[in-house]
Scaffold this motif. Sequence first.
Motif, PDB file in Angstrom:
ATOM      1  N   ALA A  90     -41.397  19.366  55.705  1.00 33.60           N
ATOM      2  CA  ALA A  90     -40.297  18.403  55.700  1.00 33.60           C
ATOM      3  C   ALA A  90     -40.573  17.278  54.710  1.00 33.60           C
ATOM      4  CB  ALA A  90     -40.080  17.833  57.105  1.00 33.60           C
ATOM      5  N   VAL A  91     -41.823  16.812  54.631  1.00 31.35           N
ATOM      6  CA  VAL A  91     -42.190  15.775  53.664  1.00 31.35           C
ATOM      7  C   VAL A  91     -42.039  16.310  52.242  1.00 31.35           C
ATOM      8  CG1 VAL A  91     -44.018  14.230  52.882  1.00 31.35           C
ATOM      9  CG2 VAL A  91     -43.751  14.717  55.332  1.00 31.35           C
ATOM     10  N   VAL A  92     -42.483  17.546  52.028  1.00 29.83           N
ATOM     11  CA  VAL A  92     -42.301  18.171  50.715  1.00 29.83           C
ATOM     12  C   VAL A  92     -40.816  18.239  50.369  1.00 29.83           C
ATOM     13  CG1 VAL A  92     -42.550  20.329  49.409  1.00 29.83           C
ATOM     14  CG2 VAL A  92     -44.433  19.502  50.863  1.00 29.83           C
ATOM     15  N   ALA A  93     -39.994  18.551  51.345  1.00 28.74           N
ATOM     16  CA  ALA A  93     -38.570  18.755  51.096  1.00 28.74           C
ATOM     17  C   ALA A  93     -37.865  17.457  50.694  1.00 28.74           C
ATOM     18  CB  ALA A  93     -37.905  19.354  52.332  1.00 28.74           C
ATOM     19  N   VAL A  94     -38.112  16.369  51.394  1.00 27.60           N
ATOM     20  CA  VAL A  94     -37.402  15.131  51.055  1.00 27.60           C
ATOM     21  C   VAL A  94     -37.781  14.687  49.647  1.00 27.60           C
ATOM     22  CG1 VAL A  94     -37.117  14.368  53.440  1.00 27.60           C
ATOM     23  CG2 VAL A  94     -39.152  13.671  52.193  1.00 27.60           C
ATOM     24  N   LEU A  95     -39.045  14.854  49.291  1.00 31.00           N
ATOM     25  CA  LEU A  95     -39.469  14.469  47.946  1.00 31.00           C
ATOM     26  C   LEU A  95     -38.866  15.398  46.898  1.00 31.00           C
ATOM     27  CD1 LEU A  95     -41.185  12.527  46.297  1.00 31.00           C
ATOM     28  CD2 LEU A  95     -43.172  13.981  46.729  1.00 31.00           C
ATOM     29  N   ALA A  96     -38.797  16.668  47.217  1.00 25.10           N
ATOM     30  CA  ALA A  96     -38.244  17.637  46.269  1.00 25.10           C
ATOM     31  C   ALA A  96     -36.758  17.384  46.017  1.00 25.10           C
ATOM     32  CB  ALA A  96     -38.444  19.052  46.805  1.00 25.10           C
ATOM     33  N   VAL A  97     -36.015  17.068  47.063  1.00 29.26           N
ATOM     34  CA  VAL A  97     -34.583  16.801  46.889  1.00 29.26           C
ATOM     35  C   VAL A  97     -34.381  15.640  45.918  1.00 29.26           C
ATOM     36  CG1 VAL A  97     -32.486  16.003  48.040  1.00 29.26           C
ATOM     37  CG2 VAL A  97     -33.912  17.750  49.120  1.00 29.26           C
ATOM     38  N   LEU A  98     -35.178  14.578  46.073  1.00 28.03           N
ATOM     39  CA  LEU A  98     -35.034  13.422  45.181  1.00 28.03           C
ATOM     40  C   LEU A  98     -35.440  13.777  43.758  1.00 28.03           C
ATOM     41  CD1 LEU A  98     -36.282  10.429  47.369  1.00 28.03           C
ATOM     42  CD2 LEU A  98     -34.043  11.493  47.252  1.00 28.03           C
ATOM     43  N   LYS A  99     -36.468  14.578  43.594  1.00 34.42           N
ATOM     44  CA  LYS A  99     -36.867  14.983  42.250  1.00 34.42           C
ATOM     45  C   LYS A  99     -35.804  15.853  41.585  1.00 34.42           C
ATOM     46  CE  LYS A  99     -41.899  14.697  42.670  1.00 34.42           C
ATOM     47  NZ  LYS A  99     -43.181  15.385  42.437  1.00 34.42           N
ATOM     48  N   ALA A 100     -35.060  16.600  42.377  1.00 37.21           N
ATOM     49  CA  ALA A 100     -33.979  17.423  41.835  1.00 37.21           C
ATOM     50  C   ALA A 100     -32.739  16.602  41.509  1.00 37.21           C
ATOM     51  CB  ALA A 100     -33.627  18.524  42.826  1.00 37.21           C
ATOM     52  N   GLY A 101     -32.753  15.344  41.900  1.00 33.65           N
ATOM     53  CA  GLY A 101     -31.616  14.471  41.620  1.00 33.65           C
ATOM     54  C   GLY A 101     -30.656  14.346  42.789  1.00 33.65           C
ATOM     55  N   GLY A 102     -30.909  15.085  43.872  1.00 33.23           N
ATOM     56  CA  GLY A 102     -29.982  15.062  45.001  1.00 33.23           C
ATOM     57  C   GLY A 102     -30.282  13.984  46.009  1.00 33.23           C
ATOM     58  N   ALA A 103     -29.507  13.996  47.096  1.00 34.90           N
ATOM     59  CA  ALA A 103     -29.694  13.085  48.223  1.00 34.90           C
ATOM     60  C   ALA A 103     -29.868  13.932  49.473  1.00 34.90           C
ATOM     61  CB  ALA A 103     -28.490  12.163  48.380  1.00 34.90           C
ATOM     62  N   TYR A 104     -30.911  13.656  50.252  1.00 35.56           N
ATOM     63  CA  TYR A 104     -31.146  14.483  51.436  1.00 35.56           C
ATOM     64  C   TYR A 104     -30.353  13.970  52.634  1.00 35.56           C
ATOM     65  CZ  TYR A 104     -34.801  11.039  52.777  1.00 35.56           C
ATOM     66  OH  TYR A 104     -35.497   9.908  53.109  1.00 35.56           O
ATOM     67  N   LEU A 105     -29.898  14.929  53.424  1.00 41.43           N
ATOM     68  CA  LEU A 105     -29.089  14.660  54.613  1.00 41.43           C
ATOM     69  C   LEU A 105     -29.807  15.226  55.832  1.00 41.43           C
ATOM     70  CD1 LEU A 105     -26.349  13.997  56.118  1.00 41.43           C
ATOM     71  CD2 LEU A 105     -25.636  16.321  55.472  1.00 41.43           C
ATOM     72  N   PRO A 106     -30.532  14.385  56.586  1.00 40.38           N
ATOM     73  CA  PRO A 106     -31.217  14.920  57.770  1.00 40.38           C
ATOM     74  C   PRO A 106     -30.218  15.321  58.846  1.00 40.38           C
ATOM     75  CG  PRO A 106     -32.072  12.763  57.099  1.00 40.38           C
ATOM     76  CD  PRO A 106     -30.780  12.958  56.391  1.00 40.38           C
ATOM     77  N   ILE A 107     -30.424  16.485  59.417  1.00 37.65           N
ATOM     78  CA  ILE A 107     -29.567  16.980  60.502  1.00 37.65           C
ATOM     79  C   ILE A 107     -30.469  17.407  61.651  1.00 37.65           C
ATOM     80  CG2 ILE A 107     -27.837  18.692  61.180  1.00 37.65           C
ATOM     81  CD1 ILE A 107     -27.135  18.988  58.202  1.00 37.65           C
ATOM     82  N   ASP A 108     -30.161  16.923  62.828  1.00 33.64           N
ATOM     83  CA  ASP A 108     -30.934  17.293  64.005  1.00 33.64           C
ATOM     84  C   ASP A 108     -30.328  18.561  64.599  1.00 33.64           C
ATOM     85  OD1 ASP A 108     -32.260  17.576  66.387  1.00 33.64           O
ATOM     86  OD2 ASP A 108     -32.046  15.487  66.998  1.00 33.64           O
ATOM     87  N   PRO A 109     -31.019  19.686  64.523  1.00 34.30           N
ATOM     88  CA  PRO A 109     -30.436  20.945  65.036  1.00 34.30           C
ATOM     89  C   PRO A 109     -30.257  20.913  66.554  1.00 34.30           C
ATOM     90  CG  PRO A 109     -32.726  21.266  64.424  1.00 34.30           C
ATOM     91  CD  PRO A 109     -32.356  19.899  63.942  1.00 34.30           C
ATOM     92  N   GLY A 110     -30.866  19.937  67.225  1.00 35.58           N
ATOM     93  CA  GLY A 110     -30.699  19.835  68.658  1.00 35.58           C
ATOM     94  C   GLY A 110     -29.441  19.089  69.063  1.00 35.58           C
ATOM     95  N   ASN A 111     -28.706  18.550  68.095  1.00 37.50           N
ATOM     96  CA  ASN A 111     -27.464  17.846  68.398  1.00 37.50           C
ATOM     97  C   ASN A 111     -26.381  18.828  68.852  1.00 37.50           C
ATOM     98  OD1 ASN A 111     -28.111  15.147  67.975  1.00 37.50           O
ATOM     99  ND2 ASN A 111     -27.666  15.236  65.786  1.00 37.50           N
ATOM    100  N   PRO A 112     -25.364  18.326  69.559  1.00 39.31           N
ATOM    101  CA  PRO A 112     -24.242  19.219  69.926  1.00 39.31           C
ATOM    102  C   PRO A 112     -23.633  19.860  68.692  1.00 39.31           C
ATOM    103  CG  PRO A 112     -24.117  17.131  71.114  1.00 39.31           C
ATOM    104  CD  PRO A 112     -25.217  16.973  70.113  1.00 39.31           C
TER     105      PRO A 112
END
Length: 812
Positions: free
Chosen positions: A520-542
């Motif tokens: 998950a830490v790798v992913a948030v950093l990778a998204v920013l390096k790709a120029g994007g914005a990360y959107l955290p989603i809790d899969p346990g939500n309704p």
Amino acid sequence: MEQPGFVDVLPLSPLQEGLLFHALHQGSGPDEYVVQVVLELDGPLRAAELRGAAEAILRRHPNLSAAFWFEGVDSPVQVIPRSVTLPWAEFDLRGRTVDEQRAERERLLLEQREAGFDLFDPPLLRFALIRLEPQRHLLVLTNHHILLDGWSYPVLFRELFQLYQSGGDDSELPRVTPYREYLAWLAGQDRQAAEDAWRRALAGLSEPTLLAPTAGPAGPGRRAQATLELPAELTADLRVLGRRRELTTGTLVQGAWAILLRSLTGRSDVVFGTTVAGRPPQLPGVESMVGLFINTVPVRVRLDPHEPLADALRRFRDEQAALVNHQHLSLTDAGRLSGHGKLFDSLVVFENYPLDTAGITPAGSELRAADIAGHDGSHYPLSLIVFPGEKIVLRLDYRSDVFGPSTVEQLLGRLGRLLEALCANPDCPVGNVDLVGDVERERLLGLNDPAVVTPSAVVPELFGRQVALRPEAIAVVSGEAELTYAELDARSNQLARHLVASGVGPERVVGLALPRSVEAVVAVLAVLKAGGAYLPIDPGNPAERVRSILRDATPVLLLTTAATRPGVEDGGTPTVVLDSPEVQQRLAAQPTAELTDAERGGALHPGQAAYVIYTSGSSGIPKGVAATHEDVVELTGDRAFDSYADARVLVHSPLAFDASTYEIWVPLLRGARLVLAPGEAVDLDAWHSTITRNRVTHAFLTTALFNHLVGERIELVSALREVWTGGEVVSTQAFRRAVETCPNTRFVHVYGPTETTTFCAYHEVRTADSIGNTVPIGRAMRNMRVYVLDGFLGLVPVGVVGELYVCLLYTP
């Protein structure tokens, strides 16, 4: 009572009912409605004859001998006994030094007041004569307010000294209109019309105006006073303004008090109490009657920020004029009609009755009143007493256990400035009236730090600097797994290339449904390096919440694991399952070098979105909040984190909770270490093991979790070097225990909505002694400013309720 039996049974006036209720429910301690008037008399005095005159006063005004019955009757009554013995005491202080006399005099006056009264045992008054010198005396009248109002004292004392002069002959005094005739007049008023009038006047009032909503009964000796004398010029200006705009001085002062209440409570519909004379002009002889005629009534003022002051005051005047014929209704009934049992806890009183030395003793009398002083009280926490004259005097009587002296002095100063502003510009809109003086304004603005000029940067750039400085330092630990800064950089570059190949680029949103992990830490950093914005989603939500977020954010890609994929897949958004063998092979084949601008389709910019977090929203509908690279850089650059180079920060918040911004980016951009808490649920035993094994130094704890750990697992807190906590109203008890029990831990109370990138203000609590009734949220973070403003967007003074506004000194 001297003899059994009584000569009359009378009902109570509205205020007498209120005072009786208060006397029965005030608890222990001195009665707050014991009144004392002290006359300094010069000249030869015959004590026996003065006592006889006082006894004649009781015979002349039988209602002054009343006892108050409330048991065994449908409604409380006042019973007039056949006769009573006048309580009279004499004290001789002649021959003592001035200082001795002053001390003993004050002791005797206090003793007379604190003796109190039994409302069933008349009379509810007593006289004391204190001899200071052969021809200098003090005459002290102490009584319960239920018998007399302020207008009655001049009448009573003039009659007293006329009777003294005439040897008890009252033939030259005017005929007494019995108090029962006033009570009969009250009974004859149209109650329905009065109730209708007050119902209309108070319609739509949403809540009472309480300056001290939690104040309990006052203890003994807890009242104090502060006074402000208005300059003669300002007093004259108020009178001129009143004549020009057809407004009384009373209306001007009451209007100013209403504006002050608005600033103190943040509400534009305010209520306070006032006393009205209550002497009906149609009752013959009412001007020479002695008794309790005044009544306390509510004063409602609705303030429109756009309405000119003078217009607002004229409207207020007209609204009050419509109630003049209905001011006999009891305060209890008015409260009932409004739907609120208690309407206010502040009172405005105009002391415009002629109680001075002039005219008290008859012309030609050898005895002269040289001075007059008084002591009265009220159960209200704050009362404004207005004394008219060439220089209007404003006195605030207050409960010293509720308001401090400095607070009351500030209130008087603001009230004075309000009256000055009113005279200077009566056509100024109400919302533009400024209650803050120049000195106080400078102090309020000085609570924020000046702007800090910082170089423009993006998150991957600052992370890259740490990689260059400490490539072999551990960046992230999760159980037995760990990555150095160089390894985290390499793996995030590989994933970033894969994301670019999958359509991610500047301002494109990437959904992350990942458990707390190194990946998950790798992913948030990778998204920013790709120029994007990360959107955290809790899969346990309704499922509906997840669908709502995906519909609103429209991510171009979802990053999941095999376990989390079923909870977020919507059938339309491409999904990358990071732990699948196929994806793992593709990532391993990617170069580990930093991406170029050409590879990601454009340069990164500080104003680009770094992440989007969805809050619940005030309406219950998820609301997306985007934070830019610059937002994150400003947060992590605050001086509060200057000591984080060797920090080991516990990462336990869900990625979809904005506290994760602190937990991930502050350590990574400061060269520190992330220590991931095991599992998704809070397991304190596992936490203890993780904290101990990894020598964790820093953590953010929600208020509820902080309170729980301090109460149940204090060893987890004491193991840390620094704890940040916030999110709800903090427990002062928990904070005190934490500071006392963990002397080696730094505690920081923090505040900030998601919109301000996690935190906007913080306050370090250094000692338990510094914790009062609340724990402050402190000062603004770097390149932010916080202001407390009123409903009209004006600065509110220190200690005044308002709304917090956050200002950014950079352009996100």
